[in-house]
Design an enzyme around this catalytic site. Structure first.
Site, PDB file in Angstrom:
ATOM      1  N   HIS A 247      10.655  39.580  68.099  1.00 46.00           N
ATOM      2  CA  HIS A 247       9.753  40.225  67.139  1.00 46.00           C
ATOM      3  C   HIS A 247       8.332  39.886  67.591  1.00 46.00           C
ATOM      4  O   HIS A 247       8.097  38.820  68.161  1.00 46.00           O
ATOM      5  CB  HIS A 247      10.047  39.617  65.766  1.00 46.00           C
ATOM      6  CG  HIS A 247       9.330  40.229  64.615  1.00 46.00           C
ATOM      7  ND1 HIS A 247       8.008  39.985  64.348  1.00 46.00           N
ATOM      8  CD2 HIS A 247       9.759  41.063  63.628  1.00 46.00           C
ATOM      9  CE1 HIS A 247       7.650  40.643  63.242  1.00 46.00           C
ATOM     10  NE2 HIS A 247       8.702  41.304  62.794  1.00 46.00           N
TER      11      HIS A 247
ATOM     12  N   ASP B  57      12.606  31.213  66.285  1.00 46.45           N
ATOM     13  CA  ASP B  57      12.282  32.105  65.179  1.00 46.45           C
ATOM     14  C   ASP B  57      13.581  32.340  64.407  1.00 46.45           C
ATOM     15  O   ASP B  57      14.471  33.055  64.871  1.00 46.45           O
ATOM     16  CB  ASP B  57      11.729  33.411  65.763  1.00 46.45           C
ATOM     17  CG  ASP B  57      11.481  34.463  64.697  1.00 46.45           C
ATOM     18  OD1 ASP B  57      11.833  34.229  63.525  1.00 46.45           O
ATOM     19  OD2 ASP B  57      10.959  35.540  65.063  1.00 46.45           O
TER      20      ASP B  57
ATOM     21  N   GLN C  74      15.651  35.693  60.749  1.00 45.77           N
ATOM     22  CA  GLN C  74      16.836  36.491  60.395  1.00 45.77           C
ATOM     23  C   GLN C  74      18.087  35.632  60.213  1.00 45.77           C
ATOM     24  O   GLN C  74      19.169  36.179  59.997  1.00 45.77           O
ATOM     25  CB  GLN C  74      17.108  37.560  61.463  1.00 45.77           C
ATOM     26  CG  GLN C  74      16.034  38.623  61.578  1.00 45.77           C
ATOM     27  CD  GLN C  74      15.951  39.537  60.343  1.00 45.77           C
ATOM     28  OE1 GLN C  74      16.852  39.565  59.508  1.00 45.77           O
ATOM     29  NE2 GLN C  74      14.857  40.278  60.228  1.00 45.77           N
TER      30      GLN C  74
ATOM     31  N   LYS D 153      13.078  36.640  53.359  1.00 39.28           N
ATOM     32  CA  LYS D 153      14.273  37.223  53.986  1.00 39.28           C
ATOM     33  C   LYS D 153      15.522  36.425  53.610  1.00 39.28           C
ATOM     34  O   LYS D 153      16.615  36.707  54.076  1.00 39.28           O
ATOM     35  CB  LYS D 153      14.102  37.281  55.499  1.00 39.28           C
ATOM     36  CG  LYS D 153      13.009  38.256  55.937  1.00 39.28           C
ATOM     37  CD  LYS D 153      12.855  38.224  57.437  1.00 39.28           C
ATOM     38  CE  LYS D 153      11.570  38.870  57.911  1.00 39.28           C
ATOM     39  NZ  LYS D 153      11.605  40.321  57.934  1.00 39.28           N
TER      40      LYS D 153
ATOM     41  N   CYS E 209       8.669  46.112  64.816  1.00 39.05           N
ATOM     42  CA  CYS E 209       7.808  45.047  65.378  1.00 39.05           C
ATOM     43  C   CYS E 209       8.410  44.463  66.652  1.00 39.05           C
ATOM     44  O   CYS E 209       8.313  43.242  66.886  1.00 39.05           O
ATOM     45  CB  CYS E 209       7.524  43.951  64.376  1.00 39.05           C
ATOM     46  SG  CYS E 209       6.663  44.530  62.915  1.00 39.05           S
TER      47      CYS E 209
HETATM   48  C1  LIG Z   1      12.973  38.097  63.782  1.00 38.22           C
HETATM   49  C2  LIG Z   1      11.726  38.106  62.952  1.00 38.22           C
HETATM   50  N1  LIG Z   1      10.748  37.228  63.221  1.00 38.22           N
HETATM   51  C3  LIG Z   1       9.627  37.171  62.496  1.00 38.22           C
HETATM   52  C4  LIG Z   1       9.393  38.037  61.469  1.00 38.22           C
HETATM   53  C5  LIG Z   1       8.119  37.957  60.716  1.00 38.22           C
HETATM   54  O1  LIG Z   1       8.319  37.564  59.399  1.00 38.22           O
HETATM   55  P1  LIG Z   1       7.115  37.587  58.354  1.00 38.22           P
HETATM   56  O2  LIG Z   1       6.560  38.991  58.397  1.00 38.22           O
HETATM   57  O3  LIG Z   1       7.755  37.261  57.057  1.00 38.22           O
HETATM   58  O4  LIG Z   1       6.120  36.571  58.797  1.00 38.22           O
HETATM   59  C6  LIG Z   1      10.374  38.991  61.156  1.00 38.22           C
HETATM   60  C7  LIG Z   1      10.143  39.971  60.068  1.00 38.22           C
HETATM   61  O5  LIG Z   1      10.565  41.099  60.132  1.00 38.22           O
HETATM   62  C8  LIG Z   1      11.567  39.025  61.910  1.00 38.22           C
HETATM   63  O6  LIG Z   1      12.544  39.902  61.656  1.00 38.22           O
END
Ligand SMILES: Cc1ncc(COP(=O)(O)O)c(C=O)c1O
Length: 429
Positions: free
Chosen positions: A143, A220, A223, A246, A386
């Site tokens: 992401h 990260d 998910q 999430k 993203c």
């Molecule tokens: C794999 C992953 N990393 C990071 C993020 C970013 O999360 P946030 O927008 O809550 O900071 C997301 C959000 O869609 C995501 O799916």
């Protein structure tokens, strides 16, 4: 098929009558606890298939946030009065609860605004420890939240970003890892579960290889927290970032969890109130970890509410939530394959994936797909999610994505498949 014809067909999905836990009729878990699921969209019962973007919230979470503002609202770590003490207890209680959930002491949990903030804190915080020519490995399936902060850092500090590619099957190409890991590798940044491919990455294996080279491992877990059963130690990482929203919690709240001495390596990125020990007109010193990374007034209301989300997850148990997501994913893969002509991304087996499926139907552009599905009450996400470099690698600009939470059932996937049939019919397919 016109929209009217589609709407005349049996609805397929009606609100769950589940009582106290599982609904034996539909297999949903605790769906009756999620007030928003009672909404109708465009005259139809909502079929919410966008939990990877954000999960819906249990009533207990909504009530806890409202209760904070009704009964306790005050600033934390400042008030010499009852409300300030209560707010601080709720805020610090969230830190301890998150630590317990992931198997670490609370003082290794930094409270942030979300996964993006947490990852920016790691990248920015490591800057003083890095030298031009140092290398960072980032996977091709990240992401942007776990890619752009590293690209920016590399630009500022003269570092080299080395992409770890994916295979045609949508998994990390681990055969490439040994040659990418060099004596200059300082960081390996990777996602636990891809938000596009669904792939669950072998973090512990990669972390062990990275550590042998002396590199830090940044995961990260946006998910995976609240969806896969694991502890921080099992991953073997140095840093883990995630967002509450999430994992059935509120928005505007996230966490950075650090290994035993990993947080010591970070310089604060945001500075100001709340995070200092002492300040003169010439200089400042920092408060102890984790508070030195929490400048300014935090989102106390969200922190007060998140434990209720973790309680819901623990009550259901992560093992059961995981089995539920595997079952939904397996059924979605089977039904989407049955449509014919649809490209499905990521591993073929549901056990190797998180609870989401991205697909591309050459007959309907993903944006049209999302819009037409919405017109019959079905919420999916369309776009690059993203993850533009990953989509470039897949050879498409956008995909459609259906993603699942505890409250979903197989009949939601039946509704999705019917909806895709309707979208195809609009384009004469
Ligand atoms: C794999 C992953 N990393 C990071 C993020 C970013 O999360 P946030 O927008 O809550 O900071 C997301 C959000 O869609 C995501 O799916």
């Amino acid at each position: 098929m016109t929209r009217e014809d589609f709407l005349k067909a049996p609805a397929g999905v009606e609100p769950c009558d589940g009582q106290a836990g599982d609904c034996s009729r539909c297999g949903r878990i605790y769906s009756e606890r999620f007030p928003l699921l009672e909404r109708r969209i465009n005259g139809r019962p909502l079929v919410y298939l966008d939990s990877a973007a954000t999960t819906q919230k249990p009533g207990a979470v909504i009530a806890a946030e409202a209760r904070y503002y009704r009964e306790h609202n005050a600033n934390v770590h400042r008030g010499m009065h009852t409300l300030g003490v209560e707010a601080t207890d709720l805020y610090e209680g969230c830190r301890t609860r998150v630590g317990r959930f992931l198997g670490v002491p609370g003082d290794r949990v930094v409270i942030t605004r979300g996964a993006t903030s947490s990852l920016n804190l790691v990248a920015g915080g490591l800057a003083p420890t890095l030298k031009p020519g140092d290398e960072i490995i980032v996977t091709e399936m990240e992401h942007h939240a776990n890619l752009v902060p590293w690209l920016q850092l590399a630009k500022r500090e003269g570092l080299v970003v080395r992409p770890l590619p994916i295979t045609a099957g949508g998994e990390l190409d681990l055969a490439r890892l040994p040659s990418l890991l060099t004596a200059r590798t300082r960081v390996v940044a990777l996602t636990h579960v891809s938000n596009v491919l669904g792939t669950i990455n072998p973090v512990a294996e990669i972390a062990a290889a990275a550590r042998r080279r002396g590199a830090l491992v940044v995961v990260d877990a946006a998910q995976s927290v609240g969806h896969l059963p694991f502890t921080f130690e099992e991953l073997g990482a140095d840093f883990l970032a995630f967002s509450a929203h999430k994992a059935y919690g509120p928005m505007g709240l996230g966490f950075l969890v650090g290994g035993a001495d990993a947080l010591e390596r970070l310089e604060p990125v945001e500075v100001g109130g709340e995070m200092i020990d002492s300040v003169t007109m010439e200089a400042a010193t920092w408060a102890p970890i984790p508070h030195r990374f929490e400048a300014g007034t935090p989102n106390v209301g969200a922190a007060a509410a998140f434990p209720a989300a973790l309680d819901t997850i623990d009550e259901a148990t992560l093992q059961r939530l995981r089995q539920h997501e595997i079952s939904l994913t397996a059924y979605a893969l089977e039904r989407l394959r049955g449509l014919g002509g649809v490209t499905i991304y990521g591993p073929a087996e549901a056990e190797r994936r998180g609870g989401l499926v991205s697909f591309h139907d050459p007959m309907v552009h993903p944006h049209d797909m999302a819009q037409l599905l919405d017109s019959v009450g079905i919420a999916v996400r369309a776009g690059h999610h993203c993850a533009q470099p990953l989509h470039r690698r897949l050879g498409v600009v956008a995909t459609s994505r259906a993603s699942f939470g505890m409250y979903n059932a197989h009949e939601d996937i039946d509704a999705l498949i019917e909806g895709i049939g309707y979208a195809r019919s609009v384009f004469g397919a």
